[in-house]
Every structure is written in C-alpha cells, then in structure tokens.
Design an enzyme around this catalytic site. Structure first.
Site: not given
Ligand code: DGJ
Length: 716
Positions: A456, A522
C-alpha cells in the site's frame, strides 16, 4: 544550416512490426524524426522511402524556425523548435542550449520482429552527449526514451527530458483520465487545440487523478472505431504528460519524469535516462489497448499462472483483528471457493487504528500472542495460500521506528511535511532505512511463507527532501521502492505483489515491471467499478486488476446492490471477495460460490482473451467482453447502469468475433435465463454468425438499474 542540401537525401528506415509501420528519418545533424507512425505501409522500396520523405517534406523557405523541417523525438530549442524542449538543464546557467552534432544511429532488428534505433549525438562545445532509444516492439507497441551524459568536469543539472511522438493532424480530439481517491478513471475529452494540455503528477506517484493515458484521435473516436494514437509513461514517480500542438503544424504527445530543482545533477561521465514513454495506435480504443495488454502478458512467472480467487479481510474486519472471527472467515472463504486469504492492515505492532504502527513490521504481540501462526496454519489446512498487507514506504510518528530514527523521514528544513492519514514517508534511499525495512519484511515473509504481498501507499510525497541538504527525493524514493520489490521477490521465490495506493493511485507500466497486479480502487461499488475497470482497461488487461465482491451496502458510496450485480462485476477481473462472509446468509454464500465457480470456469478466457467494449448510443447500457485469441469463444457482460429511457432498451452488439463463424449464444450468469427480465434468445439460445452478432446484435434484456447478465458465445 539544418536543411539537407538539395539532392542529398537523408537516410531513413522503415520498420515494421505488429501491423505497424514506423518511418524514421536518420540524419547526421538531428536525433530521429518520425515521418510515419501508424498502420503498416507494406513493403517499401528504397526509392519509395525516399519519395515518402520528399512527399512529407515541408515547402522550402528561408526560415528554419517557422517552417520546421523536422521535430526530433527529443525536440531541441537549438533547432528552432519554439515549443516545449525535449531536454533542458544547465551548468549553473551555461550549456543550457544543446545542439546535437555528429549524430550516429544504430538500427537493429531482433528475431521476434521488434526493431530498435539507438541514436547518439554529441555537443562537444557543451561537453554533453545526448541520445534516444526508439523501439518498435513485436506487437506494434512503440516506446522511446532519452538520455544525457555529462562529459565535462563541471556538473550538469538536468531539468527534464521529455520525448515526443508525433500524431496525425486529423487527430483533433484528446482523451485522458481525471479522478480522485475511490473515484478513479473518469474519462475527459477536449479539442486538441494549439497550445499544450499538461497533466502533471507531483505527489511521488501517478495519483488517483492520473491521466493514465493521453490519447489523440479523430473526432468522436470510440472503442470500436476511429483512428487513435496515445501514450503512457512507465514511471511511478512525479511525471508530466503533454499534448502539444504548435502553430506550424506539429501535433505531439509527450511525457517525462518531472524533476525537482537539483534532483538530478550529473557528475563527470554520469548519465540520466528518462523513463520509457510508450505509444500505441489503433482503429478504436480496443485496438489501442490490445497492444498494451499483449505487452503486459509477455513473460512467465506468477503473472502468467492462474490467478487465485482472493479474500481480502479489509472491509470485513478493518482493524478489529480477532483470531476466532478471522478463522471463521477463513472457513467461509474456503467454502465459497476462495484460493488465497489476505490479511490486510492492522496485524503489526501498535496498529489498533491508522494513527500508529507503520514502520514497525513485527506481529503485534498483544493481539496475536502466538504470532500469525494459528491463522496461517488454518488457512493452509483449508487449501488456501496466504497474503499479507504492508505499507513499506510509510511511517507513523507514533512508532518505534520514528522514535528511534526521526532523521530517516523524508522532509525539508521545516520537518517531514503535513501528515496524511497520520503518516509520513520513510527515506528508502537511505541505506540503513532500506535495510531495516527489507530485513523486517523478509523475516516475516519467510516465517509465514507469505505468497501474496499487498503493498500500500497512502500518503503523497509532499516536501520529500532527502539527505542533509534535503534535495528533492522522489526519484530516488521511486527507484528504491522498485528495488525493494525486486529484492523481496528475489529472496522469496514465487512471491506475488499487488500494487495498491489507497486503491488505484499507482498503476503504471513502471511499477508493473515489479508487481503482479494492482488494487484498482478502494471503491468496490459495482456501479462505479464498471467505469473504473473499463477505463483502467485502456492500459491493463483484466487479470491485473483486482476486482472484489463487497457487502450488500457499499462501504464507500452507501449504494445497495444485489449479489448478482456485485459478483458479476467482479467476475471480469482478478476476482476476490471483500465482505464479512460470517454475516452473510447461507443462501448468499451459496450464490457467491456459484459466481466464484463461474469465474473459475471462464478464468482462462477472461485472463488471456482480447478485451472488447461496445460503443452504445443508449448510455444506460454497457457491454464489455473478452474474446479468446483464436476467436472460438467469447464472454460478454451486458450491464444496465441506469434505468433506460427507451423501453425495451434496444439491441446490443457482441463485437470481436470471427465474422464467418457461427456461435451459440447462451446466458451463463446464475438464474439469468429464468429471470422475468430475460429476452427470448436467453430462454431459447440462438446460433448466429460473428457478423450477425457484431452488426445486428441481440435484444437487451429488460434489466433494471444496476443489473447485468453474462453471456457465453461458443463456436458451433
Ligand atoms: C488503503 C487500501 O486501499 C485499502 O484496501 C486497505 O488496504 C487500507 N489502505 C488499509 O489501511
């Protein structure tokens, strides 16, 4: 005087690969100039090539500036080019205008049909060498990069290197993407007017608003028709993409790394090489994207193996890590057919929410007193592989790492810059910081034999200075992140990495040289995902885009969708589930397992087929499909994303099939043939030729808003 003497024809080469011709003029006073980039011209004799050069030469005048004979792939101000330069920089105010002389070109053709032109020029007075590499890849994808080498003792600061590819003058409409977090890939169009349309990324990653591609085409171009040319920059740091149209008739698509002041200063004999700028042309956007997809599918390794269906626990449990709950989730996941269980954020030291813990990559001893073993062991017993979330470039100030080494953060004299999601950026170009992260991650990857790493990146690089002088650090950080990915893969063979950046903020061909898939967004709202996947698909094939089935009420948008719509959306991608299955009903889990089975049944087709997208007049409908490379079968998704004004909503075409073959057309999504919305051909499957299916089409079923049906066509 740059114009060649009358009668002295400059050398040119005609390169052909993948139904594409590239005609480059190769002069001794200029870096390569492209005279044609587009559809194959067939074989040309030497004299036809010379005539082509003559036919495309501008009328001769006394002005090298206004009537520009040639604009090289690295356009130079010294040649009279009054637009954006291809190279800029200086030795503290000197050597700022580079004039290529004694240019040499080496042309090579590889056995796979790809061709390269490597060009090198000197500017002896300025103590510089510059050059370009142009490559026409076997499938017709073009790429270009520039370089500059300092041959003098005094340092040379590179301001920027921005190669340019020319497009036809009838390509007067531009397309690129806008967007934001959880709402990526919103297409935007505008006229390709005189001036420059500039898309920049300054946050140390392409960003959620990334242009992704910059396409110029004939007005009204679509997926299936209209000549287009477009570019993409294979780089995950700061960058610029530009569509530039000059008063004297040049249409250029360009791109390069966006360098900070003092970021690249070349000592004697040092060189800077720009990232590859990729270019593709096509008759319609499907044709354009197919070249990128084919390229991304080359090679072996984990990327070419069947993609395991994933369960990611993020939207199921967030930071609430409870072993019993996660074990139950793992059981349910295995039952519906999941093949890889991914533990997301929240497992490491002090990470009870997003305010602490980043940088301390050890398992939290309070929440996980026996480590992750009880969970990982059960996951494996259930026949699944195991994945783990990291955010290797980031650090919370509330972490042991930041407390011990506050000086390891990127920053300026003013400190590490504003926090975003309570986090800052670790300077990975600093060897101690790099070694610390590599060792901590590697220890865990080995201990749990982790198969899949979700990587991430949730804070843009703001005020990202490095070293005692706080020089701009994005470039070194980007290279260090790539290196860390490679080192981890090298140490842990078979490891797959997903590039996530708060969703789809870092999905470029640069990072894709180091990772195996991207987390597309997301936002897993199936309605939104139709747009996001469609337009991310301009660059990436389906198997590289993570696509998850969320819970009934979407966590981002609040929309409610049927399971059929959510699952049928995720089938077209690298499928996964991100839903607390322990809260789902038995019948929902059963239905989900039929969708997972459907994905597995067609996984090979979905992940190797050619992506086709229909251009529809009825904006309420969307048709996306894949056709096998041998065109013997296809899988189409007919979606209704709004409640159509026309009722019945009209016909939809199924493009991309072999015109003279006959195909049996049958709905395959669970229950679709029995639904009241079914069209007659869904109840009594028909057999029609590819020509009929792509010219006449089939009647769209009476779908409500946010509903879909999946249709399989197979050659009879
Ligand atoms: C942002 C990501 O895009 C999500 O899928 C998840 O992993 C969160 N961060 C976790 O903090």
């Amino acid at each position: 005087m740059r114009t060649p003497e009358a009668g002295a024809l400059p050398a040119a080469r005609h390169l052909q690969a993948g139904f594409t011709s590239l005609v480059v003029e190769l002069r001794h006073d200029e870096l390569p100039t492209i005279r044609h980039w587009g559809p194959s011209l067939g074989d040309l004799t030497e004299s036809e090539l010379a005539d082509l050069l003559c036919a495309t030469r501008v009328p001769s005048t006394d002005s090298d500036v206004y009537f520009q004979e040639a604009v090289a792939v690295l356009p130079m101000h010294s040649s009279g080019w009054l637009g954006r330069p291809g190279l800029w920089g200086s030795r503290r105010g000197r050597a700022w205008s580079v004039s290529p002389e004694r240019v040499t070109h080496e042309v090579g053709v590889r056995p796979d049909g790809s061709a390269q032109v490597r060009s090198r020029a000197e500017d002896r007075l300025q103590g510089l060498e510059v050059g370009t590499d142009l490559e026409l890849l076997a499938n017709g994808l073009l790429r270009v990069r520039g370089w500059v080498r300092n041959r003098a003792a005094e340092p040379f600061e590179v301001g920027g290197l921005e190669p340019a590819l020319p497009t036809p003058s009838d390509a007067t409409e531009l397309l690129d993407m806008a967007g934001r977090h959880a709402h990526e890939r919103v297409p935007q169009r505008r006229p390709f007017d005189i001036g420059a349309w500039v898309r920049e990324a300054r946050g140390g990653r392409p960003g959620h608003d990334s242009a992704t591609v910059l396409v110029a085409g004939v007005p009204g171009f679509g997926f299936r028709s209209g000549r287009v040319h477009g570019v993409h920059l294979a780089w995950s740091g700061n960058q610029t993409l530009v569509a530039e149209r000059s008063y004297n008739g040049w249409h250029l698509l360009r791109g390069g790394e966006l360098l900070g002041s003092g970021e690249v200063v070349l000592a004697e004999n040092d060189a800077y090489v720009s990232p590859w700028l990729y270019g593709a042309w096509g008759d319609g956007l499907d044709d354009f994207s197919a070249r990128f997809h084919e390229h991304l599918r080359l090679g072996s390794g984990p990327r070419s193996a069947p993609r395991p269906v994933i369960l990611n626990v993020w939207e199921a449990v967030y930071f609430e890590h409870d072993l019993d709950k996660l074990l139950e989730l793992a059981e349910q996941a295995a039952e519906v057919g999941v093949e890889c269980f991914v533990l997301d954020d929240g497992w490491f030291q002090g990470r009870r929410d997003d305010t602490a813990g980043l940088g301390d990559w050890v398992v939290d001893p309070v929440v996980w007193p026996d480590g992750l073993h009880p969970l990982v062991d059960r996951v494996r017993e259930l026949g699944m592989t195991f994945g783990l979330w990291f955010e290797p470039e980031m650090v919370n100030l509330d972490s042991d790492l930041a407390r011990a080494h506050p000086d390891w953060l990127l920053g300026t004299e003013h400190g590490p810059g504003p926090a975003s999601r309570h986090q800052h950026v670790l300077d990975l170009s600093r060897p101690e910081a790099y070694a610390h992260v590599l060792d901590q991650m590697s220890t865990l990857l080995a201990e749990y034999a982790v198969d899949f790493l979700k990587w991430d990146h949730n804070r843009p690089l703001v005020d990202a200075g490095r070293g005692p002088a706080y020089t701009p650090g994005v470039r070194e950080q980007t290279l260090a992140a790539y290196r860390l990915m490679d080192d981890l893969k090298h140490r842990h063979s078979g490891l797959q990495i997903e590039s996530c950046c708060g969703g789809g903020g870092r999905l470029d061909l640069g990072v894709l040289e180091h990772v195996d898939r991207v987390w597309t967004s997301d936002c897993i709202d199936a309605h939104e995902r139709h747009r996001i996947v469609r337009w991310t698909g301009l660059l990436l094939p389906l198997e590289l885009m993570g696509a998850h089935v969320g819970s009934g009420r979407d966590h981002t948008t609040g929309r409610r969708h049927s399971l059929g719509f959510r699952a049928g959306t995720a089938v077209f991608g690298h499928m996964g589930v991100e839903w607390d299955l322990t809260q789902a009903t038995e019948s929902e889990r059963q239905e989900l397992s039929t969708w997972v089975a459907l994905h597995k049944r067609f996984r090979d087709l979905l992940h190797t087929g050619v992506l086709v997208r229909e251009d529809l007049a009825n904006a309420a409908l969307q048709v996306d499909g894949v056709v096998s490379p041998d065109r013997r079968e296809g899988l189409y998704r007919l979606s209704s994303l709004d409640y159509s004004t026309t009722w019945p909503p009209g016909r939809v075409r199924l493009p991309g099939l072999e015109p003279d073959r006959r195909y049996r057309v049958a709905p395959v999504s669970p229950g679709s043939a029995l639904a009241p919305s079914a069209a007659p051909w869904m109840v009594n499957p028909v057999s029609l030729s590819g020509r009929v299916l792509s010219e006449v089409g089939v009647q769209a079923p009476l779908l409500g808003a946010d509903d879909l049906v999946i249709v399989h066509v197979r050659c009879v």
